[in-house]
Design a protein around this motif. Structure first.
Motif, PDB file in Angstrom:
ATOM      1  N   GLU A 170      -1.041  -0.765  36.525  1.00 15.90           N
ATOM      2  CA  GLU A 170       0.334  -0.482  36.973  1.00 15.90           C
ATOM      3  C   GLU A 170       0.317   1.009  36.987  1.00 15.90           C
ATOM      4  N   ALA A 171       0.424   1.457  35.434  1.00 16.40           N
ATOM      5  CA  ALA A 171       0.299   2.791  35.215  1.00 16.40           C
ATOM      6  C   ALA A 171      -0.726   3.862  35.751  1.00 16.40           C
ATOM      7  N   ILE A 172      -1.885   3.260  36.177  1.00 17.36           N
ATOM      8  CA  ILE A 172      -3.041   3.946  36.754  1.00 17.36           C
ATOM      9  C   ILE A 172      -2.619   4.244  38.117  1.00 17.36           C
ATOM     10  N   ASN A 173      -2.187   3.066  38.812  1.00 16.87           N
ATOM     11  CA  ASN A 173      -1.896   3.271  40.233  1.00 16.87           C
ATOM     12  C   ASN A 173      -0.719   4.318  40.458  1.00 16.87           C
ATOM     13  N   LYS A 174      -0.031   4.358  39.306  1.00 14.72           N
ATOM     14  CA  LYS A 174       1.210   5.463  39.400  1.00 14.72           C
ATOM     15  C   LYS A 174       0.812   6.870  38.826  1.00 14.72           C
ATOM     16  N   HIS A 175      -0.592   6.966  38.605  1.00 10.94           N
ATOM     17  CA  HIS A 175      -1.107   8.267  37.868  1.00 10.94           C
ATOM     18  C   HIS A 175      -0.691   8.607  36.578  1.00 10.94           C
ATOM     19  N   LYS A 176      -0.136   7.688  35.776  1.00 12.82           N
ATOM     20  CA  LYS A 176       0.715   8.000  34.558  1.00 12.82           C
ATOM     21  C   LYS A 176      -0.350   8.361  33.407  1.00 12.82           C
ATOM     22  N   LEU A 177      -1.618   7.896  33.442  1.00 10.53           N
ATOM     23  CA  LEU A 177      -2.650   8.252  32.294  1.00 10.53           C
ATOM     24  C   LEU A 177      -3.078   9.513  32.360  1.00 10.53           C
ATOM     25  N   ARG A 178      -3.116  10.168  33.455  1.00  7.40           N
ATOM     26  CA  ARG A 178      -3.899  11.381  33.567  1.00  7.40           C
ATOM     27  C   ARG A 178      -3.540  12.605  32.555  1.00  7.40           C
ATOM     28  N   ASP A 179      -2.207  12.592  32.649  1.00 12.56           N
ATOM     29  CA  ASP A 179      -1.355  13.792  31.861  1.00 12.56           C
ATOM     30  C   ASP A 179      -1.360  13.542  30.278  1.00 12.56           C
ATOM     31  N   LEU A 180      -1.841  12.362  29.750  1.00  9.89           N
ATOM     32  CA  LEU A 180      -2.004  12.225  28.293  1.00  9.89           C
ATOM     33  C   LEU A 180      -3.064  12.929  27.826  1.00  9.89           C
ATOM     34  N   ALA A 181      -2.913  13.369  26.455  1.00  6.62           N
ATOM     35  CA  ALA A 181      -3.871  13.939  25.676  1.00  6.62           C
ATOM     36  C   ALA A 181      -5.234  13.381  25.650  1.00  6.62           C
TER      37      ALA A 181
ATOM     38  N   MET B 170      -6.938  12.573  28.287  1.00  6.03           N
ATOM     39  CA  MET B 170      -7.245  12.149  29.521  1.00  6.03           C
ATOM     40  C   MET B 170      -7.469  12.900  30.922  1.00  6.03           C
ATOM     41  N   GLY B 171      -7.345  12.582  31.902  1.00  2.00           N
ATOM     42  CA  GLY B 171      -7.445  13.304  33.292  1.00  2.00           C
ATOM     43  C   GLY B 171      -7.952  12.413  34.187  1.00  2.00           C
ATOM     44  N   PRO B 172      -7.959  12.963  35.723  1.00  3.69           N
ATOM     45  CA  PRO B 172      -8.190  12.016  36.622  1.00  3.69           C
ATOM     46  C   PRO B 172      -9.261  11.193  36.616  1.00  3.69           C
ATOM     47  N   LYS B 173     -10.441  11.800  36.055  1.00  2.57           N
ATOM     48  CA  LYS B 173     -11.908  11.157  35.854  1.00  2.57           C
ATOM     49  C   LYS B 173     -11.550   9.990  35.018  1.00  2.57           C
ATOM     50  N   ALA B 174     -11.066  10.423  33.896  1.00  2.00           N
ATOM     51  CA  ALA B 174     -10.896   9.256  32.770  1.00  2.00           C
ATOM     52  C   ALA B 174      -9.948   8.388  33.195  1.00  2.00           C
ATOM     53  N   GLU B 175      -9.168   8.394  34.298  1.00  2.00           N
ATOM     54  CA  GLU B 175      -8.129   7.582  34.765  1.00  2.00           C
ATOM     55  C   GLU B 175      -8.979   6.652  35.571  1.00  2.00           C
ATOM     56  N   GLU B 176      -9.608   7.278  36.572  1.00  2.00           N
ATOM     57  CA  GLU B 176     -10.551   6.380  37.385  1.00  2.00           C
ATOM     58  C   GLU B 176     -11.474   5.638  36.732  1.00  2.00           C
ATOM     59  N   ASN B 177     -11.967   6.036  35.801  1.00  2.00           N
ATOM     60  CA  ASN B 177     -13.166   5.333  34.905  1.00  2.00           C
ATOM     61  C   ASN B 177     -12.456   4.100  34.134  1.00  2.00           C
ATOM     62  N   ILE B 178     -11.274   4.142  33.882  1.00  2.00           N
ATOM     63  CA  ILE B 178     -10.466   2.882  33.150  1.00  2.00           C
ATOM     64  C   ILE B 178     -10.084   2.022  34.362  1.00  2.00           C
ATOM     65  N   ARG B 179      -9.798   2.358  35.508  1.00  2.00           N
ATOM     66  CA  ARG B 179      -9.604   1.407  36.678  1.00  2.00           C
ATOM     67  C   ARG B 179     -10.817   0.548  37.056  1.00  2.00           C
ATOM     68  N   LEU B 180     -11.786   1.520  36.977  1.00 10.76           N
ATOM     69  CA  LEU B 180     -13.102   0.563  37.511  1.00 10.76           C
ATOM     70  C   LEU B 180     -13.492  -0.294  36.263  1.00 10.76           C
ATOM     71  N   GLY B 181     -13.194   0.014  34.914  1.00 15.49           N
ATOM     72  CA  GLY B 181     -13.452  -1.095  34.039  1.00 15.49           C
ATOM     73  C   GLY B 181     -12.717  -2.082  33.985  1.00 15.49           C
TER      74      GLY B 181
ATOM     75  N   LEU C  29       3.250   5.063  26.458  1.00 12.70           N
ATOM     76  CA  LEU C  29       3.990   4.476  27.534  1.00 12.70           C
ATOM     77  C   LEU C  29       4.224   3.006  27.342  1.00 12.70           C
ATOM     78  N   GLY C  30       4.091   2.342  26.284  1.00 11.76           N
ATOM     79  CA  GLY C  30       4.675   1.080  25.891  1.00 11.76           C
ATOM     80  C   GLY C  30       3.771   0.165  26.636  1.00 11.76           C
ATOM     81  N   ILE C  31       2.597   0.497  27.020  1.00  6.84           N
ATOM     82  CA  ILE C  31       1.597  -0.482  27.547  1.00  6.84           C
ATOM     83  C   ILE C  31       1.169  -1.518  26.517  1.00  6.84           C
ATOM     84  N   THR C  32       1.140  -2.675  26.921  1.00  6.33           N
ATOM     85  CA  THR C  32       0.781  -3.913  26.163  1.00  6.33           C
ATOM     86  C   THR C  32      -0.120  -4.792  26.733  1.00  6.33           C
ATOM     87  N   THR C  33      -0.353  -4.574  28.076  1.00  6.14           N
ATOM     88  CA  THR C  33      -1.228  -5.844  28.782  1.00  6.14           C
ATOM     89  C   THR C  33      -1.867  -4.942  29.826  1.00  6.14           C
ATOM     90  N   ILE C  34      -3.017  -5.660  30.385  1.00  7.86           N
ATOM     91  CA  ILE C  34      -4.080  -5.113  31.389  1.00  7.86           C
ATOM     92  C   ILE C  34      -3.295  -4.930  32.545  1.00  7.86           C
TER      93      ILE C  34
END
Length: 575
Positions: free
Chosen positions: A121-132, A134-145, A111-116
């Protein structure tokens, strides 16, 4: 450069190597070296000048040469070359809970992500959950982190702020125009994390004090310089404020700038009822305006009808009522500690030999120490099998024969698995002098499951201590969900001790929990969980946290003489 500076750079090298996909052996070598240096009790510059860098456990010839370059020049070519190939923002991503070097690289590659900010922004657009992986729960855990990291970003650990503040205080003390000096604010109250450092001095020559302060070696730039207050930023990005008052104002000012806002408001209310006014300049009679005290803190509290309150208690959590009634706790002191009963040696993931640990413990005036290396299920930490422990016991027996005045105990830190079981059966566990049981995995389980696991260990008759009970790591991992009331109740009923882990990024149990558990009849062990002899000094931070939790010496089992300690361990606290 000091120990923390060098350790920080070595840690970043390890992280960049992992992002680049280098061998795990190479990555661990740098992480291990950073960990060892961070735990040193001696200045690494002195070790370098004595030609003894390779005597530090975990530091070989190659890393020693790179440390030497850092200390000589303040720079490291190898580090700078790595920085050119790894976007700097990726190192920020690694500091987020649930994001390690592999995930940071995944987010960058896909995704070319280099900053927090880009990650959020990628989490808010649900771009992480489809990566190898990952998933909705993992995406939410990172947001909380990310949210947790943002909350803590402007604060640093007490263990980072305290040595810096003490260094500044000592340098200012060298000048005869500084008549009195002390830390103040949350640092003097020994809170687990610090926003900035407050220092208070008494002098009749404030301008000289400000000149010296603003030109200290660790100051990188000056935010403000005045006649009575100056603010600077240090090399580690921490703000330090110095206030200078007249000698006759020092006690009142120290009280005023130490207590929490709530503590000071409560004091002013009491003063008002007595016809007094309290501020940073002294204690005054309201009717006449006459100053009646303020040279010392004790004088301020005494004029309000109470005994002096220890700085660590000044949070408006009942300490003022206790002081008025003359029933403040006789809080535990570092001098009360007679031993450290959770220490790791080079048999598992520690750096030092048992004899080295024992000799250092004896120098500290300890009467006993427990070698509590990890058990076999924690393979990542070099966990020991039953046969390993039996061989270790022979070494412990030899050390006990060679060192007088100190007893080395046969301990273990066993793992509480997902079913609440620990590494060994009862027949083997009863051969240890002391058994600490800890959770090291499954942190995302439910409140019910995690609580059940700990309760199972508590009800094991051979488990003496529950290690770092809530599992938190400050700035990295929040405490896992537990029914602490049930745990405290079971610990009190069975005589199982709860650990106050003194490691600076744990300090677990925290102060409020300590007080609650104490009121339910629980007793505690203040341990360092040290993995090197330099980390034995972390006991200082554990004792400070114990004070904030109103613990007294009788609440802490490692303040007891050896014979009484052993009796309590054999009887799970009921002896």
């Amino acid at each position: 450069m000091d120990n923390q500076d060098v350790a920080h750079i070595l840690d970043e090298i390890g992280e960049m190597l992992e992002i680049k996909g280098e061998s795990s052996f190479k990555v661990r070598a740098y992480n291990r070296a950073a960990y060892a240096i961070r735990g040193l009790s001696e200045d690494i510059n002195n070790i370098y000048h004595e030609g003894k860098l390779q005597t530090i456990p975990g530091i070989g010839k190659g890393i020693a040469e790179r440390i030497a370059e850092l200390l000589e020049t303040g720079k490291l070519t190898y580090y700078e070359e790595l920085c050119e190939h790894v976007p700097p923002g990726l190192l920020q991503l690694i500091s987020i809970q649930s994001v390690g070097p592999k995930k940071a690289k995944l987010f960058y590659d896909k995704l070319g992500i280099t900053t927090i900010e880009e990650l959020l922004e990628a989490i808010n657009k649900h771009k992480l959950r489809d990566l190898a992986g990952m998933g909705p729960k993992a995406e939410e855990n990172i947001r909380l982190g990310i949210l947790e990291l943002q909350r803590l970003r402007e604060r640093i650990l007490l263990s980072e702020a305290y040595p810096l503040a003490e260094n500044i205080v000592q340098q200012l003390k060298e000048h005869n125009f500084i008549l009195e000096i002390s830390t103040a604010g949350s640092l003097r109250r020994m809170k687990e994390t610090i926003g900035d450092i407050d220092i208070l001095a008494a002098s009749n020559e404030s301008s000289k004090a400000m000149d010296v302060f603003c030109n200290l070696p660790k100051v990188t730039h000056i935010l403000a310089k005045g006649e009575t207050k100056s603010s600077v930023v240090t090399q580690i990005g921490l703000q330090v404020d110095l206030r200078v008052v007249l000698p006759e104002q020092f006690g009142a000012a120290l009280q005023y700038f130490t207590g929490s806002k709530e503590h000071n408001i409560h004091l002013r209310d009491i003063a008002k009822k007595k016809g007094l006014k309290v501020n940073e300049y002294g204690v005054f009679e309201v009717k006449t305006g006459e100053k009646v005290g303020g040279v010392t803190e004790k004088e301020v509290y005494n004029l309000l009808g109470m005994e002096w309150i220890h700085p660590t208690l000044r949070e408006n959590k009942g300490e003022i009522e206790a002081a008025l009634a003359g029933v403040l706790p006789n809080i535990v002191e570092l001098s009360n500690i007679k031993g450290d009963i959770h220490v790791h040696s080079n048999w598992s993931d520690g750096f030092n030999k048992i004899k080295e640990i024992a000799n250092d413990a004896k120098k500290k005036g300890y009467r006993y120490i427990a070698i509590s290396d990890h058990a076999e299920k924690l393979k990542v930490a070099g966990g020991l099998t039953a046969d390993d422990y039996r061989r270790q016991w022979k070494e412990i027996e030899k050390v006990n024969q060679e060192i007088d005045g100190l007893k080395v105990l046969r301990g273990a830190e066993v793992n509480i698995d997902n079913n609440g079981k620990v590494d060994f059966d009862d027949g083997f566990l009863k051969e240890f002098d002391i058994v600490t049981a800890s959770i090291h995995s499954g942190f995302t389980q439910s409140n019910e499951q995690l609580t059940k696991r700990i309760l199972s260990a508590i009800y094991n008759e051979h488990v003496n201590i529950i290690g770092h009970p809530t599992g938190r790591i400050l700035g990295k991992r929040p405490p896992y969900p537990l029914d602490l009331k049930e745990i405290f109740k079971a610990a009190a009923e069975t005589g199982t001790f709860l650990e106050l882990n003194s490691f600076p990024d744990r300090l677990d149990l925290k102060d409020d929990y300590l007080r609650e558990a104490k009121e339910m009849g629980v007793k505690f062990a203040i341990n360092t969980d040290a993995h090197s002899i330099g980390q034995l000094r972390y006991m200082f931070y554990g004792v400070a946290t114990a004070q904030r939790g109103w613990l007294e010496a009788e609440d802490v089992i490692n303040t007891y003489p050896f014979e009484k300690l052993m009796k309590m361990l054999r009887n799970k606290g009921n002896g």
